[in-house]
Design a protein around this motif. Structure first.
Motif, PDB file in Angstrom:
ATOM      1  N   GLY A  33      -5.777  -8.576  -3.163  1.00  0.00           N
ATOM      2  CA  GLY A  33      -5.280  -7.604  -2.202  1.00  0.00           C
ATOM      3  C   GLY A  33      -4.036  -8.088  -1.468  1.00  0.00           C
ATOM      4  O   GLY A  33      -3.366  -9.033  -1.890  1.00  0.00           O
ATOM      5  N   VAL A  34      -3.747  -7.434  -0.354  1.00  0.00           N
ATOM      6  CA  VAL A  34      -2.591  -7.775   0.475  1.00  0.00           C
ATOM      7  C   VAL A  34      -3.092  -8.481   1.729  1.00  0.00           C
ATOM      8  O   VAL A  34      -4.105  -8.094   2.317  1.00  0.00           O
ATOM      9  CB  VAL A  34      -1.801  -6.511   0.868  1.00  0.00           C
ATOM     10  N   PHE A  35      -2.379  -9.522   2.134  1.00  0.00           N
ATOM     11  CA  PHE A  35      -2.767 -10.276   3.326  1.00  0.00           C
ATOM     12  C   PHE A  35      -1.668 -10.184   4.388  1.00  0.00           C
ATOM     13  O   PHE A  35      -0.496 -10.010   4.074  1.00  0.00           O
ATOM     14  CB  PHE A  35      -3.027 -11.741   2.979  1.00  0.00           C
ATOM     15  N   GLU A  51      -4.761  -4.537   4.578  1.00  0.00           N
ATOM     16  CA  GLU A  51      -5.147  -3.121   4.583  1.00  0.00           C
ATOM     17  C   GLU A  51      -5.882  -2.724   5.857  1.00  0.00           C
ATOM     18  O   GLU A  51      -5.648  -1.656   6.418  1.00  0.00           O
ATOM     19  CB  GLU A  51      -6.025  -2.798   3.364  1.00  0.00           C
ATOM     20  N   THR A  52      -6.794  -3.587   6.322  1.00  0.00           N
ATOM     21  CA  THR A  52      -7.656  -3.208   7.441  1.00  0.00           C
ATOM     22  C   THR A  52      -7.348  -3.982   8.728  1.00  0.00           C
ATOM     23  O   THR A  52      -7.793  -3.582   9.806  1.00  0.00           O
ATOM     24  CB  THR A  52      -9.134  -3.458   7.086  1.00  0.00           C
ATOM     25  N   GLY A  53      -6.636  -5.110   8.605  1.00  0.00           N
ATOM     26  CA  GLY A  53      -6.403  -5.959   9.762  1.00  0.00           C
ATOM     27  C   GLY A  53      -7.560  -6.883  10.082  1.00  0.00           C
ATOM     28  O   GLY A  53      -7.494  -7.653  11.047  1.00  0.00           O
ATOM     29  N   ASP A  54      -8.621  -6.822   9.288  1.00  0.00           N
ATOM     30  CA  ASP A  54      -9.802  -7.648   9.552  1.00  0.00           C
ATOM     31  C   ASP A  54      -9.465  -9.134   9.405  1.00  0.00           C
ATOM     32  O   ASP A  54      -8.773  -9.545   8.466  1.00  0.00           O
ATOM     33  CB  ASP A  54     -10.940  -7.293   8.592  1.00  0.00           C
ATOM     34  N   TRP A  55      -9.982  -9.927  10.325  1.00  0.00           N
ATOM     35  CA  TRP A  55      -9.773 -11.369  10.316  1.00  0.00           C
ATOM     36  C   TRP A  55     -10.430 -11.995   9.100  1.00  0.00           C
ATOM     37  O   TRP A  55     -11.564 -11.649   8.743  1.00  0.00           O
ATOM     38  CB  TRP A  55     -10.341 -11.952  11.605  1.00  0.00           C
ATOM     39  N   PRO A 288       3.463  -3.652   1.958  1.00  0.00           N
ATOM     40  CA  PRO A 288       4.111  -3.412   0.662  1.00  0.00           C
ATOM     41  C   PRO A 288       4.108  -1.957   0.200  1.00  0.00           C
ATOM     42  O   PRO A 288       5.052  -1.520  -0.461  1.00  0.00           O
ATOM     43  CB  PRO A 288       3.304  -4.292  -0.305  1.00  0.00           C
ATOM     44  N   ASP A 289       3.063  -1.185   0.557  1.00  0.00           N
ATOM     45  CA  ASP A 289       3.015   0.211   0.127  1.00  0.00           C
ATOM     46  C   ASP A 289       3.753   1.149   1.069  1.00  0.00           C
ATOM     47  O   ASP A 289       3.877   2.351   0.799  1.00  0.00           O
ATOM     48  CB  ASP A 289       1.570   0.680  -0.070  1.00  0.00           C
ATOM     49  N   GLY A 290       4.230   0.645   2.201  1.00  0.00           N
ATOM     50  CA  GLY A 290       4.991   1.462   3.132  1.00  0.00           C
ATOM     51  C   GLY A 290       4.163   2.415   3.968  1.00  0.00           C
ATOM     52  O   GLY A 290       4.717   3.168   4.778  1.00  0.00           O
ATOM     53  N   LYS A 291       2.841   2.382   3.826  1.00  0.00           N
ATOM     54  CA  LYS A 291       2.000   3.321   4.567  1.00  0.00           C
ATOM     55  C   LYS A 291       1.732   2.860   5.998  1.00  0.00           C
ATOM     56  O   LYS A 291       1.356   3.668   6.853  1.00  0.00           O
ATOM     57  CB  LYS A 291       0.672   3.531   3.829  1.00  0.00           C
ATOM     58  N   THR A 292       1.894   1.576   6.240  1.00  0.00           N
ATOM     59  CA  THR A 292       1.711   1.041   7.581  1.00  0.00           C
ATOM     60  C   THR A 292       2.787   0.004   7.862  1.00  0.00           C
ATOM     61  O   THR A 292       3.466  -0.475   6.947  1.00  0.00           O
ATOM     62  CB  THR A 292       0.330   0.364   7.746  1.00  0.00           C
ATOM     63  N   TYR A 293       2.943  -0.338   9.133  1.00  0.00           N
ATOM     64  CA  TYR A 293       3.794  -1.454   9.529  1.00  0.00           C
ATOM     65  C   TYR A 293       3.109  -2.151  10.688  1.00  0.00           C
ATOM     66  O   TYR A 293       2.341  -1.549  11.443  1.00  0.00           O
ATOM     67  CB  TYR A 293       5.208  -1.007   9.889  1.00  0.00           C
ATOM     68  N   ALA A 294       3.359  -3.442  10.807  1.00  0.00           N
ATOM     69  CA  ALA A 294       2.697  -4.240  11.826  1.00  0.00           C
ATOM     70  C   ALA A 294       3.715  -4.793  12.805  1.00  0.00           C
ATOM     71  O   ALA A 294       4.897  -4.977  12.477  1.00  0.00           O
ATOM     72  CB  ALA A 294       1.913  -5.378  11.189  1.00  0.00           C
ATOM     73  N   ILE A 304      -1.144  -2.564  14.125  1.00  0.00           N
ATOM     74  CA  ILE A 304      -0.829  -1.970  12.823  1.00  0.00           C
ATOM     75  C   ILE A 304      -0.678  -0.468  13.026  1.00  0.00           C
ATOM     76  O   ILE A 304      -1.617   0.220  13.435  1.00  0.00           O
ATOM     77  CB  ILE A 304      -1.910  -2.286  11.776  1.00  0.00           C
ATOM     78  N   TRP A 305       0.520   0.025  12.736  1.00  0.00           N
ATOM     79  CA  TRP A 305       0.881   1.416  12.968  1.00  0.00           C
ATOM     80  C   TRP A 305       0.946   2.168  11.643  1.00  0.00           C
ATOM     81  O   TRP A 305       1.337   1.608  10.618  1.00  0.00           O
ATOM     82  CB  TRP A 305       2.244   1.508  13.655  1.00  0.00           C
ATOM     83  N   THR A 306       0.600   3.440  11.670  1.00  0.00           N
ATOM     84  CA  THR A 306       0.676   4.277  10.474  1.00  0.00           C
ATOM     85  C   THR A 306       2.074   4.864  10.334  1.00  0.00           C
ATOM     86  O   THR A 306       2.635   5.374  11.308  1.00  0.00           O
ATOM     87  CB  THR A 306      -0.351   5.422  10.536  1.00  0.00           C
ATOM     88  N   PHE A 307       2.628   4.757   9.127  1.00  0.00           N
ATOM     89  CA  PHE A 307       3.908   5.408   8.828  1.00  0.00           C
ATOM     90  C   PHE A 307       3.591   6.669   8.035  1.00  0.00           C
ATOM     91  O   PHE A 307       3.224   6.608   6.864  1.00  0.00           O
ATOM     92  CB  PHE A 307       4.817   4.482   8.004  1.00  0.00           C
ATOM     93  N   ALA A 308       3.674   7.817   8.679  1.00  0.00           N
ATOM     94  CA  ALA A 308       3.322   9.079   8.034  1.00  0.00           C
ATOM     95  C   ALA A 308       4.311  10.159   8.424  1.00  0.00           C
ATOM     96  O   ALA A 308       4.560  10.380   9.618  1.00  0.00           O
ATOM     97  CB  ALA A 308       1.910   9.506   8.423  1.00  0.00           C
ATOM     98  N   GLU A 309       4.870  10.804   7.427  1.00  0.00           N
ATOM     99  CA  GLU A 309       5.713  11.960   7.699  1.00  0.00           C
ATOM    100  C   GLU A 309       4.834  13.109   8.149  1.00  0.00           C
ATOM    101  O   GLU A 309       3.655  13.187   7.812  1.00  0.00           O
ATOM    102  CB  GLU A 309       6.518  12.320   6.448  1.00  0.00           C
ATOM    103  N   GLN A 310       5.414  14.024   8.908  1.00  0.00           N
ATOM    104  CA  GLN A 310       4.621  15.063   9.556  1.00  0.00           C
ATOM    105  C   GLN A 310       3.786  15.860   8.563  1.00  0.00           C
ATOM    106  O   GLN A 310       2.611  16.127   8.786  1.00  0.00           O
ATOM    107  CB  GLN A 310       5.535  15.990  10.352  1.00  0.00           C
TER     108      GLN A 310
END
Length: 340
Positions: A33-35, A51-55, A288-294, A304-310
């Motif tokens: 996965g992504v870390f 993906e989840t921000g889980d420690w 990496p998928d552009g759906k969120t940014y931290a 961790i913020w969601t990047f979503a078009e309206q």
């Protein structure tokens, strides 16, 4: 005016650190996965699910603030650098300390070569050190060139194992060729270079320097775009960090005034201003998928913020509502089926 309209949403808050967060980085997609890796002044670095921000784990052992951290390409080893004048290498799966490399001053940045055979460090000495992971007890190769007394704050290895970048307080970004053992190119900026991001397709450099965010062709080193974000200047900081969306729709930036901004990549127009941090923002990165940014900062939290078009956000909300509405009907059908 930008045609990109984003939907604001509350962030996912990831606690755990107890002091200011010096920087954050997402890995590329790995087999596991992504870390998301964070370096912190509480003398630790932490690894989380991207993906989840889980420690997942904490790297503990430094005696000073951890200024930087980097996972190697397959996320099996982690390097950390610290105010205790050392760099350490850890087993990223077990958390065990594997190696320690002593320096003569505070170490601010580290990065791995694409083949994980070399570790690069830089810091307050204004010297670049290259450690051979196959011969960790041998002396590192040292490159000089940055202005003495000016800290190196960023080191970034390029996909070609013989090339890397360094930047920092002397307001320059330098390209180095390990084979030639020399500087190959230099860019000069109007302020301290705080952040350098190489896009995941290795085509674009995103650079935060002074109050500007600029974008550069990673092969020709020609400037593609440059935007002044003077609004972030506060508390002695300009733009501390910037990150480009994988599809080059937008970029995110943070700095001295506690807020995280999203801007249109084409026009530079501000699209969103995310409030929530209680101090300067030191790190921003797109997943990496552009759906969120931290983002991470002085308050010790990662958000961790969601990047979503309206349109995307509305469609996702409607789909979730439809799914929720269908659940009672499904349960009812199952119950009546059991009675028969």
């Amino acid at each position: 005016m930008s045609s990109l309209i984003l939907q604001a949403s509350a962030p996912l808050i990831c606690p755990g650190h107890s002091r200011p967060i010096a920087g954050i980085e997402f890995t590329n997609e790995t087999e596991d996965g992504v870390f998301l890796l964070s370096a912190c002044h509480d003398k630790t670095a932490m690894i989380r699910s991207g993906e989840t921000g889980d420690w997942i784990g904490t790297f503990e052992g430094h005696k000073g603030a951890v200024w930087g951290a980097a996972l190697n390409p397959d996320a099996t080893k982690c390097a950390t650098v610290s105010g205790d004048f050392s760099a350490k290498v850890w087993d990223a799966l077990t958390g065990d300390e594997l190696l320690e490399f002593k320096h003569k001053h505070i170490v601010r940045a580290a990065d791995w070569s694409s083949d994980s055979r070399q570790l690069l460090t830089g810091g307050k000495e204004a010297k670049l050190r290259i450690f051979d992971m196959n011969q960790p007890n041998s002396e590192p190769y040292i490159l000089n060139g940055h202005e003495a007394g000016k800290a190196i704050k960023v080191v970034r290895w390029l996909p070609e194992p013989s090339l890397f970048l360094s930047a920092g307080d002397d307001k320059t970004l330098r390209l180095w060729d390990v084979r030639a053992k020399a500087e190959a190119a230099q860019l000069t900026f109007g302020g301290t270079v705080n952040s350098v991001e190489l896009s995941r397709d290795a085509k674009t450099l995103t650079i935060a320097a002074g109050t500007e965010v600029s974008f550069w062709d990673a092969r020709s080193y020609q400037c593609l775009k440059r935007f002044n974000l003077g609004v972030v200047e506060a508390n002695g900081y300009g733009v501390n960090s910037a990150s480009l969306h994988p599809d080059r729709k937008a970029f995110v930036a943070g700095g001295g005034n506690f807020w995280v901004y999203v801007h249109d990549y084409d026009t530079g127009e501000e699209l969103l201003c995310n409030k929530g941090h209680h101090g300067p923002v030191y790190g921003t990165r797109f997943a990496p998928d552009g759906k969120t940014y931290a983002s991470g900062g002085d308050d010790g939290t990662i958000r961790i913020w969601t990047f979503a078009e309206q349109g995307e956000a509305q469609a996702a909300a409607e789909a979730a509502a439809d799914e929720q509405a269908a659940e009672p009907a499904d349960a009812s059908a199952t119950a009546s089926g059991g009675d028969s």
